[in-house]
Write a protein that holds these residues in place. Sequence first.
Motif, PDB file in Angstrom:
ATOM      1  N   GLY A 174       0.826  -1.203   0.000  1.00  0.00           N
ATOM      2  CA  GLY A 174       0.000   0.000   0.000  1.00  0.00           C
ATOM      3  C   GLY A 174       0.854   1.244   0.000  1.00  0.00           C
ATOM      4  N   GLY A 175       0.838   1.986  -1.107  1.00  0.00           N
ATOM      5  CA  GLY A 175       1.637   3.193  -1.230  1.00  0.00           C
ATOM      6  C   GLY A 175       0.877   4.462  -0.942  1.00  0.00           C
ATOM      7  N   GLY A 176      -0.220   4.351  -0.180  1.00  0.00           N
ATOM      8  CA  GLY A 176      -0.926   5.553   0.256  1.00  0.00           C
ATOM      9  C   GLY A 176      -0.215   6.173   1.442  1.00  0.00           C
ATOM     10  N   GLY A 179       0.965   3.590   4.368  1.00  0.00           N
ATOM     11  CA  GLY A 179       2.122   2.776   4.045  1.00  0.00           C
ATOM     12  C   GLY A 179       3.399   3.582   3.933  1.00  0.00           C
ATOM     13  N   LEU A 209       8.406  -1.319   0.133  1.00  0.00           N
ATOM     14  CA  LEU A 209       7.056  -0.774  -0.021  1.00  0.00           C
ATOM     15  C   LEU A 209       6.511  -1.198  -1.379  1.00  0.00           C
ATOM     16  N   GLU A 211       3.446  -1.113  -4.116  1.00  0.00           N
ATOM     17  CA  GLU A 211       2.280  -0.359  -4.573  1.00  0.00           C
ATOM     18  C   GLU A 211       1.835  -0.901  -5.925  1.00  0.00           C
ATOM     19  N   ARG A 215       2.376   4.835  -9.143  1.00  0.00           N
ATOM     20  CA  ARG A 215       3.141   5.715  -8.262  1.00  0.00           C
ATOM     21  C   ARG A 215       2.576   5.676  -6.857  1.00  0.00           C
ATOM     22  N   ILE A 216       3.401   6.026  -5.884  1.00  0.00           N
ATOM     23  CA  ILE A 216       2.940   6.117  -4.504  1.00  0.00           C
ATOM     24  C   ILE A 216       2.215   7.447  -4.296  1.00  0.00           C
ATOM     25  N   SER A 225       4.516  12.874  -5.375  1.00  0.00           N
ATOM     26  CA  SER A 225       4.773  11.436  -5.405  1.00  0.00           C
ATOM     27  C   SER A 225       6.225  11.146  -5.753  1.00  0.00           C
ATOM     28  N   HIS A 229       8.949   9.415  -3.314  1.00  0.00           N
ATOM     29  CA  HIS A 229       9.635   8.211  -3.791  1.00  0.00           C
ATOM     30  C   HIS A 229      11.150   8.376  -3.651  1.00  0.00           C
ATOM     31  N   THR A 241       6.709   0.062  -7.497  1.00  0.00           N
ATOM     32  CA  THR A 241       5.390   0.379  -8.038  1.00  0.00           C
ATOM     33  C   THR A 241       5.032  -0.655  -9.097  1.00  0.00           C
ATOM     34  N   ALA A 270      -3.342  -1.511   2.226  1.00  0.00           N
ATOM     35  CA  ALA A 270      -3.877  -1.161   0.907  1.00  0.00           C
ATOM     36  C   ALA A 270      -5.399  -1.133   0.941  1.00  0.00           C
TER      37      ALA A 270
END
Length: 428
Positions: A174-176, A179, A209, A211, A215-216, A225, A229, A241, A270
């Motif tokens: 989860g790249g939100g 995370g 990480l 995702e 992109r995060i 983002s 990153h 990603t 996520a």
Amino acid sequence: MSDPFRLVIVGGGIAGLALATRLGKSVGRSGKVDITLVDKGFAHVWKPMLHCFAAGTARNENDRITFISHAAGHHFRFCYGEISGLDRANRRITLAPLVEQDANNVLLEERYLDYDAIIFAIGSRANDFGTPGVLEHCIFLDNVVEANNFNERFRHALLQAYGRGTPLDIAIVGGGATGVQLAAELHKALDIGSLYNFTPKTPEMRVTLLEAGPRILPSFPEDVSEAAHKQLEELKISVRTGAMVSGVDEKGFILKDGTRVDAQFRVWAAGVKAPDVTRVMDGLDCARGGQLVVKPNLQTTEDEHIFAVGDCSFIQDAPLPPTAQVARQEAHHLAKHLPAWILNKTAIPPFKFNNRGAIVALGSYNGWGTFGDGKTFGGGALHGLSARLGHTALYRQHQIELYGLPRGLIACFTDWLDGFVRPSIRMD
């Protein structure tokens, strides 16, 4: 003298506690409305800080508000319990039995609460999307209990890593914001811990990480983002990603392309969905993610005596993101208009969201923010400290709203003093 109107608020998160506090000061104080807050925990914490509790960079003993004492001082009652059913015809909710986990003893049998109106503010959980193995082999960080459990396991694993000189592998899906912030906060915890000279050599912690998207931080502008990153990679956090997870086992994650990411700690952060209990709410309409479908004025589409706010609600005509900002504004809207609806049957107007933007802070390393108009103060000269201070200010605003200005300022001051007495990270 007529009986007071019975208002039940289920969920003591950002929206639920703010709503109970404000209504308690108005109609609760007068005795015209009997307000009951129901929650399955005994204390409130600010959910955007859960990653700090998990990493041990904040101690929730200092940052939680005990429901019982807060209710006593703000003219509402607190009922400990977890909702398990709803009877709309009789306007009654069912609370599940309270079972002692270790001994499996029933401490409290199934109970019932009658209501004249009910507000659901039960938040959300990460969404496993039915991915095989997630529930069995992943750690979630959806509440303070899960964050504390993670922190205990994390500290034990660090102790082993220090003692054995072996690396510690952590993978986060989860790249939100959750995370990304957790990855940075774990790195911060190790940085601080190394200052205490526990052993001559600090162990290696390898954080990955994952995702699924391109992109995060997808809710932020692309330049933010990219900057986040780059910052994570400078901290030696591996960011991948386009990494779709197809399964999980006891050793790690299996990706859609057939590759593996093995890790001792497997965190799932996520997606977002409502708690499963919304699916058994006596015929209330639910959205795809389990959220209760509501009209623009936050009343459910099937029952005008039932409301939903925050992450567990889905506005039929204009869906909003599941953020603390939305939950807080919806709580303020109902706190303003519910008294007239209860006492005078005045219709509640539609809720209007005022997007003030968003902030993400990567520990003490960096931060970015966006204003509601889309302009960023993250990619240029004002990123970093200003964004991190803004993130802290949001929490202090939350404290002051619940405590009131004098007690809120005292809470801020005591937190500051506490930094001189206790270690900067949780060590026991």
